[in-house]
Design an enzyme around this catalytic site. Structure first.
Site, PDB file in Angstrom:
ATOM      1  N   GLY A 121       0.833  -1.204   0.000  1.00  0.00           N
ATOM      2  CA  GLY A 121       0.000   0.000   0.000  1.00  0.00           C
ATOM      3  C   GLY A 121       0.865   1.250   0.000  1.00  0.00           C
ATOM      4  N   GLY A 177       1.025   5.427   1.480  1.00  0.00           N
ATOM      5  CA  GLY A 177       0.518   6.395   2.439  1.00  0.00           C
ATOM      6  C   GLY A 177       1.015   7.783   2.118  1.00  0.00           C
ATOM      7  N   GLY A 178       0.593   8.754   2.929  1.00  0.00           N
ATOM      8  CA  GLY A 178       1.004  10.124   2.674  1.00  0.00           C
ATOM      9  C   GLY A 178       2.478  10.357   2.941  1.00  0.00           C
ATOM     10  N   MET A 179       3.069   9.501   3.783  1.00  0.00           N
ATOM     11  CA  MET A 179       4.455   9.701   4.165  1.00  0.00           C
ATOM     12  C   MET A 179       5.362   8.588   3.655  1.00  0.00           C
ATOM     13  SD  MET A 179       5.933  10.419   7.994  1.00  0.00           S
ATOM     14  CE  MET A 179       5.636   8.766   8.604  1.00  0.00           C
ATOM     15  N   ALA A 180       4.833   7.375   3.519  1.00  0.00           N
ATOM     16  CA  ALA A 180       5.677   6.236   3.171  1.00  0.00           C
ATOM     17  C   ALA A 180       4.894   5.219   2.358  1.00  0.00           C
ATOM     18  CB  ALA A 180       6.225   5.593   4.446  1.00  0.00           C
ATOM     19  N   ASN A 181       5.653   4.354   1.680  1.00  0.00           N
ATOM     20  CA  ASN A 181       5.086   3.216   0.968  1.00  0.00           C
ATOM     21  C   ASN A 181       5.419   1.948   1.751  1.00  0.00           C
ATOM     22  OD1 ASN A 181       4.234   4.947  -1.081  1.00  0.00           O
ATOM     23  ND2 ASN A 181       6.157   4.720  -2.199  1.00  0.00           N
ATOM     24  N   LYS A 223       8.226  -0.328   5.791  1.00  0.00           N
ATOM     25  CA  LYS A 223       7.711   1.011   5.490  1.00  0.00           C
ATOM     26  C   LYS A 223       8.888   1.855   5.028  1.00  0.00           C
ATOM     27  CE  LYS A 223       4.406   2.939   7.871  1.00  0.00           C
ATOM     28  NZ  LYS A 223       3.605   3.641   8.900  1.00  0.00           N
ATOM     29  N   ASP A 228      -4.551   9.278  15.318  1.00  0.00           N
ATOM     30  CA  ASP A 228      -5.069   8.965  13.980  1.00  0.00           C
ATOM     31  C   ASP A 228      -5.729   7.584  13.975  1.00  0.00           C
ATOM     32  OD1 ASP A 228      -5.602   9.471  11.311  1.00  0.00           O
ATOM     33  OD2 ASP A 228      -3.752   8.551  10.610  1.00  0.00           O
TER      34      ASP A 228
END
Length: 671
Positions: A18, A20-24, A40, A134
């Site tokens: 997946g 994300g906004g900061m990491a894959n 990550k 979050d």
């Protein structure tokens, strides 16, 4: 990051999980400990941002300090070519968001079991002074055994790190955001509890409580609107279980649970019979010093009390005047001072002015109406209820919906319970029923791709395999639902007939079999069989001497099989002539076959011709097929003959059921 890449000399990338906004996030294999892990990796466009790197390190530090069965463990951290990465345990399962979509409605006891595991993980974090900030279903993983684990402490903060508090920035996912975070305030343990209440709401109803066109509109609803009742969605939900949602999602943090332990304790007994008559939870009134808007009803009530008190004062004054008159008869009193009389008149004027202002404000206040609860009702009913509240029906929207019947209301905007000025319009979303999809013509397409596409839409797909010499393996031969038909996906099953390719046949040993038995085997397996004849002193006449290919060989359906048949013992006075005739069989692309192969299973198409060759000589008669073949162009066929000296031979070529060539006067001398 490409599959196969070895990160840090240890972790071999398998595939992406997946973004994300900061990491894959990637699935990888730890080659040292021989286990799967999730990696990550900080996004390339952020690796030079010092704030992002600091936040990434903070996540590693925060998560590594948390030890709980319900928190994803951080196993390692490192740097590769200037890019930061974290190594975490791999949870083989799904996230809670997908779990809700797949299993809703979820039994209440299972909801409680999942929530108790989530609360246990949050409890461990809070004990370390770490707030997640979050919490949402996408950050909660469930493995195949039902174990729940919380992940992504990327924006978690330690309570002691005041320098990292961002009071002017709203972090987290807006659908699960606490009112104080929506205002830009500092997150506390009660902020996580609010998010947990929203997660519990979603597990009970299948959706989040607040939707909107923008993130800002959703955030506004979190601190303006009350969370809708889960029991209005499903009356079977116990009141005690709804109370857990209501208390966790109270607008004021002070009205929520003091800790996740308190929430867990309350949740554990929510289904107990002793709480079946529990009243609905309502937060205690709280005067927080904010400006209040006084309703017209309250003003009217105050005026009534004021009039009553005024009447009492007047009665007292009248009694006083009577007493004065009686006393005046006894003793004459001097007149009042004129200045006192003017003061009394001034006070009276002020009093009447005050009353006028209060009454004017009450009369000038806008008349209000409350949006009624009409979810699930018909449009006619909704319009009637809105009219009763002096509200007007606004724009009608239509949405496909699996749960709400066609023509029934899905939601209103604003939501029910909202107070509006009279004559304000209320938008209505009507269900157009389940979504229909249009089926296409899938014949000739790859079955695996078609099945994946249809199953993603909710269609049930099954298949039947059928061997074919003309359709490649894995391609669709036939479908039972016609193309162009519109169907409800979840109510539809499509059956496909799929090619398994050429049928493969393992040849038996035909030695000693009669010619008719060999022919029967060839017919049953759609093989093209040819015969040759030899004299033999060992094998009885009309029985098989040998075959090619030999026994145990594997051939495809439609393949060639050559058999040598015994002519018996040769007599001394037998004189025969042998010769070969070459015949070119013409191809016809204009004829559509109406005949079938010798096996009766496959009909020739207009792009192929089925040809049967019949011959007459010492060993064959025109009553049986000498050879059968399928042609797609003009093809030369060699026919060997053996005839007694002075005798004739012949042949007949049948193409797609019609005789196209024939000669009955062949001799050794003419060839």
């Amino acid at each position: 990051m490409q599959p196969g890449y070895i990160l840090g000399g240890r972790y071999q990338i398998i595939r992406a999980l997946g973004e994300g906004g900061m990491a894959n996030v990637y699935l990888a294999h730890d080659r040292i400990l021989d286990r799967d892990v999730s990696v990550k990796l900080l996004r390339l466009d952020l690796r030079d941002d010092p704030h992002t790197i600091k936040r990434f390190h903070r996540e590693a530090k925060a998560a590594s300090e948390l030890i709980s069965d319900n928190i994803v463990a951080v196993l390692d951290a490192g740097e590769e070519n200037g890019t930061q990465f974290l190594v975490m345990e791999y949870v083989n399962g799904t996230d809670l968001k997908q779990y809700i979509k797949k299993h809703f409605p979820i039994p209440y006891q299972e909801v409680i079991n999942i929530m108790e595991q989530i609360l246990a993980g949050v409890k461990a974090a809070h004990r370390q002074g770490i707030i997640h900030r979050d919490l949402k279903p996408q950050n909660i993983l469930i493995n195949r055994t039902g174990l729940v684990k919380i992940t992504d402490f990327g924006i978690a903060i330690a309570l002691s790190e005041h320098a990292l508090t961002q009071t002017n920035t709203v972090l987290g996912s807006v659908h699960y955001l606490s009112p104080e975070q929506a205002r830009g305030g500092m997150a506390t343990c009660q902020s996580d509890i609010y998010s947990l209440g929203i997660i519990l709401y979603e597990m009970l109803t299948g959706s989040v409580p607040f939707e909107g066109e923008t993130a800002v509109s959703i955030a506004l609803k979190h601190f303006k609107n009350e969370v809708p009742s889960v029991r209005e969605f499903d009356r079977r939900i116990p009141q005690a279980l709804e109370n857990v949602v209501l208390k966790a999602t109270a607008k004021q943090p002070s009205d929520r649970y003091e800790s996740v332990e308190d929430m867990a304790d309350d949740l554990s007994s929510a289904l107990a019979p002793s709480r079946s008559d529990e009243p609905k939870y309502r937060p205690q009134p709280n005067d927080d010093g904010e400006t209040k808007v006084i309703s017209s009803a309250a003003i009217t009530e105050e005026l009534s009390r004021f009039r009553q008190s005024g009447a009492s004062i007047a009665d007292s004054a009248e009694i006083s005047r009577d007493d004065t008159r009686q006393n005046h008869k006894k003793k004459k009193r001097p007149n009042r001072h004129p200045r006192r009389r003017r003061f009394a008149i001034f006070v009276g004027v002020l009093f009447f002015l005050f009353c006028g202002v209060v009454i004017g404000l009450a009369l000038s206040r806008p008349q209000m109406g409350t949006v009624p609860e009409v979810n699930g009702a018909s449009l006619t009913t909704a319009k009637h209820q809105l009219e009763n509240q002096h509200l007007r029906t606004g724009k009608i929207h239509y949405l496909t919906n699996e749960k709400v019947a066609k023509g029934r209301i899905i939601k209103t905007e604003p939501v029910s319970g909202t107070e509006l000025r009279q004559d304000t319009t209320v938008g209505i979303w009507l269900s157009s029923g389940p979504k229909k999809i249009k089926l296409a013509n899938y014949i000739g397409k790859n079955y695996a791709m078609v099945a994946a596409e249809l199953e993603a839409e909710g269609v049930t797909v099954d298949r039947e395999l059928l061997s074919s010499s003309t359709v490649a393996a894995g391609r669709i031969i036939q479908q039972d639902v016609p193309d162009g038909k519109r169907v409800f996906p979840k109510k539809t099953t499509v059956h496909f007939t799929v090619s398994s390719g050429y049928k493969e046949i393992t040849l038996p040993d035909l030695s000693g079999k009669t010619k008719s038995e060999a022919q029967q085997f060839a017919d049953q397996n759609a093989l093209n069989i040819t015969y040759q004849y030899q004299y033999s002193s060992d094998v009885e006449k009309d029985r098989v001497i040998s075959q090619k290919p030999g026994s145990e060989a594997v051939v495809r359906e439609g393949g060639e099989l050559a058999v040598v048949i015994s002519k018996g013992v040769q007599k001394k006075d037998d004189k025969t002539d042998s010769f070969t005739v070459n015949v070119t069989v013409p191809f016809s692309a204009n004829e559509t076959s109406s005949s079938s192969t010798s096996s009766g299973s496959n009909a020739a198409s207009s792009s192929e011709n089925v040809v049967q060759v019949y011959i007459r000589d010492s060993d064959h008669s025109m009553n049986s097929v000498y050879r059968q073949l399928t042609i797609s162009k003009a093809t030369e066929v060699s026919i060997p003959y053996t005839v007694a000296t002075g005798k004739t031979a012949g042949y007949k070529i049948v193409r797609d059921g019609k005789t196209v060539m024939q000669d009955n006067n062949l001799t050794a001398d003419s060839h």
